[in-house]
Motif scaffolding. Structure first.
Motif, PDB file in Angstrom:
ATOM      1  N   PRO A 133      54.290 -12.719  30.877  1.00 33.00           N
ATOM      2  CA  PRO A 133      55.476 -12.563  30.011  1.00 33.00           C
ATOM      3  C   PRO A 133      56.264 -11.328  30.416  1.00 33.00           C
ATOM      4  N   GLY A 134      57.553 -11.375  30.223  1.00 32.17           N
ATOM      5  CA  GLY A 134      58.394 -10.241  30.572  1.00 32.17           C
ATOM      6  C   GLY A 134      58.233  -9.086  29.580  1.00 32.17           C
ATOM      7  N   ALA A 135      58.882  -7.999  29.895  1.00 29.35           N
ATOM      8  CA  ALA A 135      58.802  -6.823  29.034  1.00 29.35           C
ATOM      9  C   ALA A 135      59.388  -7.125  27.661  1.00 29.35           C
ATOM     10  N   ILE A 136      58.694  -6.636  26.622  1.00 26.88           N
ATOM     11  CA  ILE A 136      59.139  -6.869  25.249  1.00 26.88           C
ATOM     12  C   ILE A 136      60.248  -5.883  24.912  1.00 26.88           C
ATOM     13  N   ASN A 137      61.355  -6.400  24.573  1.00 27.71           N
ATOM     14  CA  ASN A 137      62.487  -5.554  24.197  1.00 27.71           C
ATOM     15  C   ASN A 137      62.447  -5.351  22.682  1.00 27.71           C
ATOM     16  N   ALA A 138      61.577  -4.393  22.239  1.00 32.94           N
ATOM     17  CA  ALA A 138      61.372  -4.168  20.811  1.00 32.94           C
ATOM     18  C   ALA A 138      62.554  -3.409  20.230  1.00 32.94           C
ATOM     19  N   VAL A 139      63.038  -3.887  19.135  1.00 27.42           N
ATOM     20  CA  VAL A 139      64.146  -3.235  18.432  1.00 27.42           C
ATOM     21  C   VAL A 139      63.595  -2.608  17.159  1.00 27.42           C
ATOM     22  N   PRO A 140      63.765  -1.302  16.974  1.00 29.79           N
ATOM     23  CA  PRO A 140      63.244  -0.663  15.751  1.00 29.79           C
ATOM     24  C   PRO A 140      63.846  -1.280  14.497  1.00 29.79           C
ATOM     25  N   VAL A 141      63.013  -1.354  13.484  1.00 29.26           N
ATOM     26  CA  VAL A 141      63.492  -1.890  12.209  1.00 29.26           C
ATOM     27  C   VAL A 141      64.476  -0.903  11.596  1.00 29.26           C
ATOM     28  N   ARG A 142      65.599  -1.380  11.201  1.00 27.36           N
ATOM     29  CA  ARG A 142      66.614  -0.511  10.656  1.00 27.36           C
ATOM     30  C   ARG A 142      66.413  -0.372   9.143  1.00 27.36           C
ATOM     31  N   HIS A 143      66.633   0.831   8.662  1.00 25.16           N
ATOM     32  CA  HIS A 143      66.483   1.108   7.235  1.00 25.16           C
ATOM     33  C   HIS A 143      67.773   1.748   6.717  1.00 25.16           C
ATOM     34  N   PRO A 144      68.794   0.977   6.533  1.00 29.42           N
ATOM     35  CA  PRO A 144      70.059   1.572   6.051  1.00 29.42           C
ATOM     36  C   PRO A 144      69.930   2.187   4.664  1.00 29.42           C
ATOM     37  N   GLY A 145      69.015   1.638   3.862  1.00 27.25           N
ATOM     38  CA  GLY A 145      68.844   2.180   2.523  1.00 27.25           C
ATOM     39  C   GLY A 145      68.363   3.623   2.530  1.00 27.25           C
ATOM     40  N   ARG A 146      67.538   3.960   3.526  1.00 32.59           N
ATOM     41  CA  ARG A 146      67.048   5.330   3.613  1.00 32.59           C
ATOM     42  C   ARG A 146      68.187   6.302   3.870  1.00 32.59           C
ATOM     43  N   TRP A 147      69.082   5.932   4.787  1.00 28.76           N
ATOM     44  CA  TRP A 147      70.191   6.819   5.102  1.00 28.76           C
ATOM     45  C   TRP A 147      71.128   6.960   3.911  1.00 28.76           C
ATOM     46  N   VAL A 148      71.293   5.906   3.161  1.00 27.86           N
ATOM     47  CA  VAL A 148      72.112   6.001   1.949  1.00 27.86           C
ATOM     48  C   VAL A 148      71.466   6.946   0.949  1.00 27.86           C
ATOM     49  N   ALA A 149      70.142   6.819   0.777  1.00 29.60           N
ATOM     50  CA  ALA A 149      69.437   7.697  -0.160  1.00 29.60           C
ATOM     51  C   ALA A 149      69.522   9.154   0.282  1.00 29.60           C
ATOM     52  N   ILE A 150      69.368   9.396   1.604  1.00 29.04           N
ATOM     53  CA  ILE A 150      69.461  10.765   2.125  1.00 29.04           C
ATOM     54  C   ILE A 150      70.852  11.332   1.884  1.00 29.04           C
ATOM     55  N   ALA A 151      71.865  10.512   2.108  1.00 30.62           N
ATOM     56  CA  ALA A 151      73.240  10.976   1.889  1.00 30.62           C
ATOM     57  C   ALA A 151      73.471  11.335   0.425  1.00 30.62           C
ATOM     58  N   VAL A 152      72.943  10.500  -0.475  1.00 33.79           N
ATOM     59  CA  VAL A 152      73.091  10.778  -1.906  1.00 33.79           C
ATOM     60  C   VAL A 152      72.384  12.077  -2.277  1.00 33.79           C
ATOM     61  N   ILE A 153      71.165  12.276  -1.730  1.00 38.27           N
ATOM     62  CA  ILE A 153      70.408  13.490  -2.032  1.00 38.27           C
ATOM     63  C   ILE A 153      71.134  14.723  -1.514  1.00 38.27           C
ATOM     64  N   VAL A 154      71.674  14.636  -0.307  1.00 37.10           N
ATOM     65  CA  VAL A 154      72.402  15.780   0.265  1.00 37.10           C
ATOM     66  C   VAL A 154      73.601  16.140  -0.609  1.00 37.10           C
ATOM     67  N   VAL A 155      74.324  15.125  -1.060  1.00 40.39           N
ATOM     68  CA  VAL A 155      75.487  15.374  -1.915  1.00 40.39           C
ATOM     69  C   VAL A 155      75.054  16.024  -3.233  1.00 40.39           C
ATOM     70  N   LEU A 156      73.970  15.509  -3.823  1.00 42.10           N
ATOM     71  CA  LEU A 156      73.494  16.065  -5.088  1.00 42.10           C
ATOM     72  C   LEU A 156      73.034  17.511  -4.922  1.00 42.10           C
ATOM     73  N   VAL A 157      72.322  17.797  -3.826  1.00 44.24           N
ATOM     74  CA  VAL A 157      71.878  19.170  -3.575  1.00 44.24           C
ATOM     75  C   VAL A 157      73.071  20.098  -3.396  1.00 44.24           C
ATOM     76  N   ALA A 158      74.077  19.625  -2.654  1.00 44.47           N
ATOM     77  CA  ALA A 158      75.277  20.440  -2.466  1.00 44.47           C
ATOM     78  C   ALA A 158      75.970  20.707  -3.798  1.00 44.47           C
ATOM     79  N   MET A 159      76.021  19.709  -4.652  1.00 41.56           N
ATOM     80  CA  MET A 159      76.628  19.894  -5.969  1.00 41.56           C
ATOM     81  C   MET A 159      75.835  20.887  -6.807  1.00 41.56           C
TER      82      MET A 159
END
Length: 320
Positions: free
Chosen positions: A17-43
């Motif tokens: 079999p050829g090389a496995i082109n693994a694509v990392p699982v994306r977690h957009p929800g995590r980045w949204v949560a981090i952005a919300v936390i950063v904004v709250l901390v700044a506030m």
């Protein structure tokens, strides 16, 4: 009829079999949560820095007053230490009594635990500050019912060794330590009982078979192993006790941290900055206790846990 293996050239590599082109699982929800936390901390930071209601200059000036520092050292830290000594010592005794085969000892332990766990600490401290009314002649130490015995014998005098002024015992720091210590003993009794019951009974039986007394078995075999279970909730109880020293206002205890801060706030009509100053003191003390609890848990938890053992180094492998 020829097969595929016969028609394949001898030097041809088998299909893989050829090389496995693994694509990392994306977690957009995590980045949204981090952005919300950063904004709250700044506030929050902006609120702490720009809002004049905090009045940080007054907060630090109030925290550095000598009566406030003395209140923190004596009314908060000292009362916490003394109350936990009373609570832990009494709790271990009550736990041993509760596990006793003697129904009288077990019953007394249960009644004590039931009573002091049922009363809110604020009400208990308020009641403790008024107990002097029950002993107008003071608290005497001597032979019980000596006045009755002396009356029956037709004698005079008393058989009392010394007498304490109840109004001195049930006021101030002494009343606070007694009230908080008795309340804590009721909770520590259940914690210590759970720790003792977590130890395999066979170990106590084996120690008794070797000729050790029951008291020695408890001190040398059972309690050291029970500490692994007792220490974590005891650390939580110590932190809770530190915070409950603010309830000494019910006695009342004048030389207590929050009492002193409230006095300063009343004089200068500064309510919120005083609450901030008290919060900073409790945050500092609680953080130190949490660090101490971590090291105690690590000490008594040696040999237990989910950490996998380190892999053995291969023979002849050189060190880095």
């Amino acid at each position: 009829m020829t097969t595929e293996a016969e028609t394949r050239p001898a030097d041809a590599a088998p299909d893989r079999p050829g090389a496995i082109n693994a694509v990392p699982v994306r977690h957009p929800g995590r980045w949204v949560a981090i952005a919300v936390i950063v904004v709250l901390v700044a506030m929050l930071v902006h609120l702490l820095v720009t809002n004049k209601a905090f009045d940080w200059k007054f907060v630090f000036e109030a925290m550095n007053q000598q009566p406030v520092i003395n209140g923190f050292l004596k009314g908060t830290l000292l009362v916490t230490v003394l109350s936990m000594i009373v609570g832990v010592g009494g709790g271990v005794v009550l736990a041993v009594m509760r596990l006793s085969d003697n129904p009288v000892l077990s019953g007394v332990s249960w009644v004590f635990t039931w009573f002091f766990r049922s009363i809110p600490r604020y009400i208990l401290l308020f009641t403790m500050g008024t107990l002097g009314i029950l002993f107008p002649q003071g608290i005497a130490f001597g032979i019980p019912f000596d006045w009755k015995i002396i009356d029956w014998l037709g004698m005079s005098g008393d058989w009392r060794f010394f007498t304490l002024d109840a109004n001195q015992v049930f006021t101030g720091l002494v009343a606070g330590v007694i009230g908080l210590g008795l309340s804590e003993a009721a909770y520590m009794a259940e914690i210590a009982r759970a720790g003792i019951m977590s130890v395999d009974p066979g170990q106590a039986e084996a120690a008794e078979a070797l000729g050790m007394s029951r008291g020695k078995v408890m001190r040398r075999v059972v309690l050291p192993q029970a500490m692994r279970v007792i220490v974590p909730p005891t650390g939580n109880e110590t932190i809770a006790m530190l915070k409950d020293t603010s309830l000494l206002l019910a006695v009342p205890v004048i030389g207590e941290l929050f009492y002193q801060l409230q006095s300063i706030g009343s004089n200068f009509y500064k309510t919120f900055p005083i609450a901030v100053a008290a919060t900073l003191y409790y945050l500092l003390a609680t953080s130190v206790l949490m660090v101490g609890q971590y090291f105690l848990e690590r000490h008594f938890g040696r040999g237990f846990g989910n950490k996998a053992p380190r892999a053995a180094r291969p023979a002849g492998a050189g060190g880095a």
